[in-house]
Motif scaffolding. Sequence first.
Motif, PDB file in Angstrom:
ATOM      1  N   UNK A   2       0.817  -1.207   0.000  1.00 50.44           N
ATOM      2  CA  UNK A   2       0.000   0.000   0.000  1.00 50.44           C
ATOM      3  C   UNK A   2       0.848   1.254   0.000  1.00 50.44           C
ATOM      4  N   UNK A   3       1.866   1.245   0.822  1.00 55.40           N
ATOM      5  CA  UNK A   3       2.759   2.400   0.899  1.00 55.40           C
ATOM      6  C   UNK A   3       3.465   2.629  -0.437  1.00 55.40           C
ATOM      7  N   UNK A   4       3.861   1.551  -1.068  1.00 58.12           N
ATOM      8  CA  UNK A   4       4.524   1.702  -2.363  1.00 58.12           C
ATOM      9  C   UNK A   4       3.609   2.384  -3.357  1.00 58.12           C
ATOM     10  N   UNK A   5       2.396   1.893  -3.459  1.00 59.66           N
ATOM     11  CA  UNK A   5       1.480   2.487  -4.433  1.00 59.66           C
ATOM     12  C   UNK A   5       1.178   3.934  -4.081  1.00 59.66           C
ATOM     13  N   UNK A   6       1.066   4.205  -2.809  1.00 57.00           N
ATOM     14  CA  UNK A   6       0.834   5.586  -2.401  1.00 57.00           C
ATOM     15  C   UNK A   6       1.998   6.480  -2.807  1.00 57.00           C
ATOM     16  N   UNK A   7       3.198   6.000  -2.539  1.00 54.19           N
ATOM     17  CA  UNK A   7       4.379   6.840  -2.726  1.00 54.19           C
ATOM     18  C   UNK A   7       4.693   7.077  -4.185  1.00 54.19           C
ATOM     19  N   UNK A   8       4.378   6.106  -4.994  1.00 50.51           N
ATOM     20  CA  UNK A   8       4.767   6.183  -6.390  1.00 50.51           C
ATOM     21  C   UNK A   8       4.084   7.343  -7.079  1.00 50.51           C
ATOM     22  N   UNK A   9       4.840   8.306  -7.560  1.00 50.66           N
ATOM     23  CA  UNK A   9       4.197   9.451  -8.202  1.00 50.66           C
ATOM     24  C   UNK A   9       3.610   9.074  -9.549  1.00 50.66           C
ATOM     25  N   UNK A  10       2.520   9.730  -9.899  1.00 49.33           N
ATOM     26  CA  UNK A  10       1.982   9.551 -11.243  1.00 49.33           C
ATOM     27  C   UNK A  10       2.806  10.380 -12.217  1.00 49.33           C
ATOM     28  N   UNK A  11       3.102   9.809 -13.379  1.00 55.33           N
ATOM     29  CA  UNK A  11       3.850  10.594 -14.357  1.00 55.33           C
ATOM     30  C   UNK A  11       2.969  11.709 -14.884  1.00 55.33           C
TER      31      UNK A  11
END
Lengths: 220, 220
Positions: free
Chosen positions: B160-169
């Motif tokens: 969950x944290x990974x998906x949250x942290x990953x910025x959208x291009x």
Amino acid sequence: MTENTTRLRADARRNREQIIITAREVFLEQGIHAPLEEIARRAGIGIATLYRRFPDRHTLVQQVALDNLTLVGAELDRATAAHPDAWGALAQLIRRLVELRLSVIMPVLLPGLEQDARSEGGTLKARRDQLFKQMEQLTRTAQQDGQLRQGINPIDIWLGVIKLSRPLPVIGPELNELITGQQLELFLGSLHATALDASEPLRRQPLTLDELDRYLKMAE
Amino acid sequence: MTENTTRLRADARRNREQIIITAREVFLEQGIHAPLEEIARRAGIGIATLYRRFPDRHTLVQQVALDNLTLVGAELDRATAAHPDAWGALAQLIRRLVELRLSVIMPVLLPGLEQDARSEGGTLKARRDQLFKQMEQLTRTAQQDGQLRQGINPIDIWLGVIKLSRPLPVIGPELNELITGQQLELFLGSLHATALDASEPLRRQPLTLDELDRYLKMAE
DNA sequence: TGATAAGTGGAGGATAATCCTTCGCTTGCT
DNA sequence: AGCAAGCGAAGGATTATCCTCCACTTATCA
């Protein structure tokens, strides 16, 4: 473009469709600068066919965006038809958008949205804004019903759906499927105002480290 | 490697540090196949320095992973020290991980984790597993306290944290910051068993379409 | 069924991105 | 001050990607 499209030979229309579907996936994974050759390869068609149908990247991106808008609109209609209550409709819509990987990212976030990209339904931006209005209606009603949490609007939902749908690299499709499902439920729970079922456990059995590693191994 | 590291000249050590920090960001955004030259450029150092310190991509990836594990471990300790209750500690930990962009992705999801990548703390895998155990302890306690929802485990949280942290291009850092904050709150809410505050509105003012477009324009 | 126009895919040259090394210059350290 | 350690920019080698040309295939319709 539309009148051209309908004049396409049957196999050509199939190919065109397949390109758009594949492009949607690839753009979701890698962004709109993904190599066109990968799209062609994964769509199972030659690179020349892609270029014939879509002379440059920008055209392809726009067509994917238009296609997305149409599909999202259709899902929205379906969801409202199937559920008399706004929250039920909204939940179904979100589930479907994630399930179909209808990355709203394209129509919503496309830079240069104002540029003319028209089809039957008008410009890209106009259609996006109309979709936004429809969803705003839905969210407002759901909030008045005390079902949707206050302070949420369609943009929040769209962006949430995008992050949910976007697969993590490296980990392979199976694991992505699995965790996306879990996170979707969490997301829906977090949108709901009265978190009725939050105290009951989620259905899915949590992953163990070993299972995680098995999935990772599969993905290599 | 460690003894070498301490013998590095001061400026070299700074550079090495900066490379790892930048690499963490870039890997989070683009995956571990991101061009090394971009990492060097964004770190403000020459490409040769990067290659001198990390002979190949794999070495760099592993060092970033080790660094991440260390930092995550430290944050975990800090969080438990600051909060006597397990849920409070967990919430702080999650917030910090997102805030620091400590993409757990590297240590958790790294393929070929079993290969020897050792430092003071043992192999990568051993350290990851130990961290998992610590977090498992924490989540279990929080669940026994009736604070953390059943059916959640450390892997769910990490992913969950990974998906949250990953910025959208495409959408630029400001907007990413903004929506990540909102989604973080939603995520925390969805983890909480008794969703006490779900009926009250979120603090942030929801985005309008016009504001969204302004951000997109900025990002172009 | 066969003529034909529409459509197809792959080869390949041009361009651009990325890798990774060499080397003359700079800078901490004692 | 001297020197070993470190630095970055330039650039050749390699690879990825773009995009066109053309000989072959297939849907369509009489």
